[in-house]
Write an enzyme that holds these catalytic residues in place. Structure first.
Site, PDB file in Angstrom:
ATOM      1  N   HIS A   5      13.981  -6.910   4.484  1.00  0.00           N
ATOM      2  CA  HIS A   5      14.905  -5.734   3.648  1.00  0.00           C
ATOM      3  C   HIS A   5      16.300  -6.164   3.650  1.00  0.00           C
ATOM      4  O   HIS A   5      17.002  -5.646   2.797  1.00  0.00           O
ATOM      5  CB  HIS A   5      14.010  -4.977   4.988  1.00  0.00           C
ATOM      6  CG  HIS A   5      13.420  -4.064   5.191  1.00  0.00           C
ATOM      7  ND1 HIS A   5      13.531  -2.984   5.629  1.00  0.00           N
ATOM      8  CD2 HIS A   5      12.457  -3.856   4.167  1.00  0.00           C
ATOM      9  CE1 HIS A   5      12.280  -2.202   5.342  1.00  0.00           C
ATOM     10  NE2 HIS A   5      11.801  -3.053   4.456  1.00  0.00           N
ATOM     11  N   SER A  55       6.568  -7.449  -8.852  1.00  0.00           N
ATOM     12  CA  SER A  55       5.907  -8.306  -7.965  1.00  0.00           C
ATOM     13  C   SER A  55       6.374  -9.725  -8.039  1.00  0.00           C
ATOM     14  O   SER A  55       6.897 -10.521  -9.248  1.00  0.00           O
ATOM     15  CB  SER A  55       4.931  -7.873  -8.040  1.00  0.00           C
ATOM     16  OG  SER A  55       3.514  -8.378  -7.212  1.00  0.00           O
ATOM     17  N   LEU A  70       9.033  -3.691   1.197  1.00  0.00           N
ATOM     18  CA  LEU A  70       8.821  -4.731   1.614  1.00  0.00           C
ATOM     19  C   LEU A  70       8.751  -5.158   3.374  1.00  0.00           C
ATOM     20  O   LEU A  70       9.208  -4.151   3.735  1.00  0.00           O
ATOM     21  CB  LEU A  70       9.883  -5.793   0.994  1.00  0.00           C
ATOM     22  CG  LEU A  70      10.171  -6.432  -0.683  1.00  0.00           C
ATOM     23  CD1 LEU A  70      11.439  -6.835  -1.319  1.00  0.00           C
ATOM     24  CD2 LEU A  70       9.005  -6.129  -1.244  1.00  0.00           C
ATOM     25  N   ASP A  96       0.520  -1.361   0.371  1.00  0.00           N
ATOM     26  CA  ASP A  96       0.322   0.209  -0.337  1.00  0.00           C
ATOM     27  C   ASP A  96       1.216   1.225   0.197  1.00  0.00           C
ATOM     28  O   ASP A  96       0.222   1.927  -0.889  1.00  0.00           O
ATOM     29  CB  ASP A  96      -0.358   0.251   1.299  1.00  0.00           C
ATOM     30  CG  ASP A  96      -2.276   0.499   1.038  1.00  0.00           C
ATOM     31  OD1 ASP A  96      -2.843  -0.691  -0.159  1.00  0.00           O
ATOM     32  OD2 ASP A  96      -3.609  -0.592   2.178  1.00  0.00           O
ATOM     33  N   ILE A  97       2.615   0.837   0.874  1.00  0.00           N
ATOM     34  CA  ILE A  97       2.606   2.778   0.821  1.00  0.00           C
ATOM     35  C   ILE A  97       3.606   2.522  -0.146  1.00  0.00           C
ATOM     36  O   ILE A  97       3.671   3.616  -0.509  1.00  0.00           O
ATOM     37  CB  ILE A  97       3.814   2.035   2.455  1.00  0.00           C
ATOM     38  CG1 ILE A  97       4.217   3.417   2.089  1.00  0.00           C
ATOM     39  CG2 ILE A  97       4.801   1.157   1.788  1.00  0.00           C
ATOM     40  CD1 ILE A  97       3.502   5.010   2.603  1.00  0.00           C
ATOM     41  N   ALA A  98       3.191   1.760  -1.100  1.00  0.00           N
ATOM     42  CA  ALA A  98       3.780   1.857  -2.583  1.00  0.00           C
ATOM     43  C   ALA A  98       2.851   2.591  -3.833  1.00  0.00           C
ATOM     44  O   ALA A  98       3.692   3.405  -3.927  1.00  0.00           O
ATOM     45  CB  ALA A  98       4.639   0.728  -3.073  1.00  0.00           C
ATOM     46  N   ARG A  99       1.751   2.790  -3.834  1.00  0.00           N
ATOM     47  CA  ARG A  99       0.951   3.437  -4.065  1.00  0.00           C
ATOM     48  C   ARG A  99       1.672   5.125  -4.200  1.00  0.00           C
ATOM     49  O   ARG A  99       1.761   5.994  -5.059  1.00  0.00           O
ATOM     50  CB  ARG A  99       0.035   3.202  -3.404  1.00  0.00           C
ATOM     51  CG  ARG A  99      -0.343   1.942  -4.713  1.00  0.00           C
ATOM     52  CD  ARG A  99      -2.153   1.805  -3.032  1.00  0.00           C
ATOM     53  NE  ARG A  99      -2.948   2.939  -3.011  1.00  0.00           N
ATOM     54  CZ  ARG A  99      -3.706   2.725  -2.732  1.00  0.00           C
ATOM     55  NH1 ARG A  99      -4.131   2.447  -1.538  1.00  0.00           N
ATOM     56  NH2 ARG A  99      -4.665   3.632  -3.288  1.00  0.00           N
ATOM     57  N   LYS A 109      10.775   2.119   5.963  1.00  0.00           N
ATOM     58  CA  LYS A 109      11.379   1.403   7.650  1.00  0.00           C
ATOM     59  C   LYS A 109      10.513   0.499   8.294  1.00  0.00           C
ATOM     60  O   LYS A 109       9.194   0.326   7.826  1.00  0.00           O
ATOM     61  CB  LYS A 109      11.451   3.029   8.753  1.00  0.00           C
ATOM     62  CG  LYS A 109      10.120   4.425   8.466  1.00  0.00           C
ATOM     63  CD  LYS A 109       9.162   3.917   8.183  1.00  0.00           C
ATOM     64  CE  LYS A 109       8.217   3.613   9.447  1.00  0.00           C
ATOM     65  NZ  LYS A 109       7.103   3.598   9.107  1.00  0.00           N
TER      66      LYS A 109
END
Lengths: 361, 361
Positions: free
Chosen positions: B84, B38, B79, B16-19, B102
């Site tokens: 990481h 992906s 990810l 979601d944060i990649a959006r 983070k």
């Protein structure tokens, strides 16, 4: 309609805070300044002249004389904490109702002597925590009590600091081990602890742990300190108080559904109105780039300042006892005692080298 | 004037944060969305279509394929934390600059592997702490750095909480021990700790003590916790973070002369401007019935949102390395590592039953 009965106040001691309280008595509709006593008659006369005492007010060269005046209904005790037990107990024995500055005593055991004296003499006891009486405080409590707007209480943070000047740090009673031995904890920490208990509906925490590294003066009096408080159900509170930082008066209360912020809880920015910020079910837009809604500012007006409302509420209870055969209201000494118990636990934790201290009622 | 060099981003993973980050790349003047990978090609295709990737952007069915594309300058790694070290190290070995979500790693020792890989391959490493890049953050720092307006730092309190819904608490990677094992501490605590270090000029505290009674889920992942932090010179900080409370994003910093308050430090209320409150030498009127002056509100505007400024700053550093023979900027991995060190200490304190933990660099 019957005339509002007026309660006659005697002030024992001419501390700075007594100036504010005397003005509050003049502003309260059901109270009047009747007498002032100081160890120095000159000082008492100057104080009466400068602080709105009416012509004909009694001016005494001792505290005892105020307590012996049969026309005095109630006394305000702004004396250093170390003198509270002596003068509050004596006042109660003389059947005077007692409005007592905070911290109420050096420890709960001392305060219990005051409670006992007041109960056995049927007089009202209330501490001088003025912000409790601001209508904002009731509005904030309405928010915290609302399951839909606030939910279940999870955490509280309070902070009261001010930057004492060199004269204060050298000479004020609050840095003197023989006068206000509890220092910043007794003066500022009192408010932080009271605010935490207020937010927690006066449920005492189970465990108190002082922050490490309190700052002390050379006489060992606390200049800054803090603590973390824990309840059985997982609630947690933190507070910090200091004579060595800029003025801060913060309460932050967080629940499952809502948040309360106030930045001037002890002394409102302005006399006639005060505000707080409340938020419910705060969230973000879809991409988490901004908030859905901002906390809302609530403004609460008051016709007389909070200290006059305190005097008025105290005088109302006294009048009910004097004229209506009512019993003293136990709520006020009960919350004073709880505040003192937590304060004692913080002090004990510091003295034990920052060990957790269990609170027992 | 020379044209601004444009850095080509590859995104590995469609979290979601990649959006949000992809939109930020489109808004940054010196960055472009070039590829997304992906484990599912379908997912990558949908993601690219929905998130502003230009026609002709590369869409891959694996993370490796993005790292193997010679035209990708930099990768964004959203990810789960447990992945990481593997993917950031591999990206560095493939000479890709790394913008890393983070918490940067499960612990500092893992993060050291990432730092080593980036340093030995000459690539820039930066974590995805977006609020660091808002111009408000620089304005607030100016205030905290001003001896006249703020004085000496004494205490810091930070809080980041949000009310996760039932689906989050069941299924989100942040409650899964094999994915983001640090839970609320890694997700929210990261911001709280970073804000504390930021306010303290990145001077590490000497001692960290976790608050008792963190809340854990059945798998043992932290849902709420906090800590107190201590420096040698008497500075103290507290923080609290939770998935189980309403949304709060507070920083309070108190100095000998000044106070800073901000209530939306991680995600500003609005995209285009953000505010904070600053006060200097606050005090009262003569009778202590109201404040002399109120904290002042400072509004800071930004042309592009903070996450786009982060991408732009990262891309600027990458371009300097790529085109101007500059070295990677060490500031960013250094503060990431310090944040992780404190986070590790909080976790260690919890695991030791709330014993103090000394921080060693």
């Amino acid at each position: 309609m019957a005339e509002t009965p007026t309660i006659r106040f005697g002030v024992i001691g001419c501390a700075d805070i007594a100036r504010k309280l005397s003005r509050a008595v003049t502003l309260a509709p059901n109270a009047t300044l009747y007498a002032v006593g100081s160890r120095s008659l000159d000082k008492a006369q100057s104080f009466a002249a400068a602080n709105g005492f009416p012509d004909g007010a009694k001016v005494y060269g001792s505290y005892e004389a105020v307590l012996d005046d049969p026309n005095v209904d109630a006394v305000y005790v702004p004396l250093p904490t170390s003198l509270h037990v002596r003068w509050a107990v004596l006042a109660a024995h003389k059947k005077k109702h007692v409005l007592l500055e905070k911290p109420v005593a050096l420890n709960a055991s001392e305060f219990d002597q005051i409670i006992e004296a007041c109960e056995s003499n049927g007089v009202q006891l209330m501490d001088g925590t003025m912000w409790m009486h601001h209508p904002r405080t009731a509005s904030m409590k309405d928010f915290l009590s609302d399951a839909h707007r606030f939910g279940q209480l999870k955490s509280i943070h309070t902070c009261f600091t001010f930057a004492a000047d060199a004269d204060f740090l050298e000479n004020d009673i609050r840095v003197k081990p023989d006068l206000d031995a509890l220092g910043s904890l007794g003066d500022e920490g009192w408010y932080c602890i009271r605010a935490i208990l207020w937010a927690a509906n006066y449920e005492l925490p189970k465990t108190v742990l002082a922050l490490c590294k309190p700052e002390l003066n050379q006489a060992g009096v606390i200049l800054s300190c803090g603590a973390t408080l824990y309840w059985e159900d997982g609630k947690v509170a933190t507070f910090y108080c200091s004579f060595l930082s800029n003025l801060v008066m913060d309460i932050t209360v967080v629940g499952t559904k809502g948040t309360l912020h106030v930045h001037d809880f002890i002394i409102p920015y302005e006399e006639k109105e005060a505000s707080f910020y409340a938020a419910t079910e705060s969230g973000f837009d879809d991409l988490v780039t901004k908030w859905g809604s901002q906390p809302s500012k609530h403004i609460v007006k008051t016709d007389i300042p909070q200290e006059a409302r305190m005097v008025s509420e105290f005088a109302r209870l006294v009048a009910d006892i004097k004229f209506n055969n009512c019993k003293p209201e136990k709520k006020w000494p009960t919350i004073s005692r709880k505040t003192q118990l937590v304060l004692d636990a913080v002090k004990a934790s510091i003295e034990k080298g920052f060990e957790p201290v269990q609170i027992q009622e």
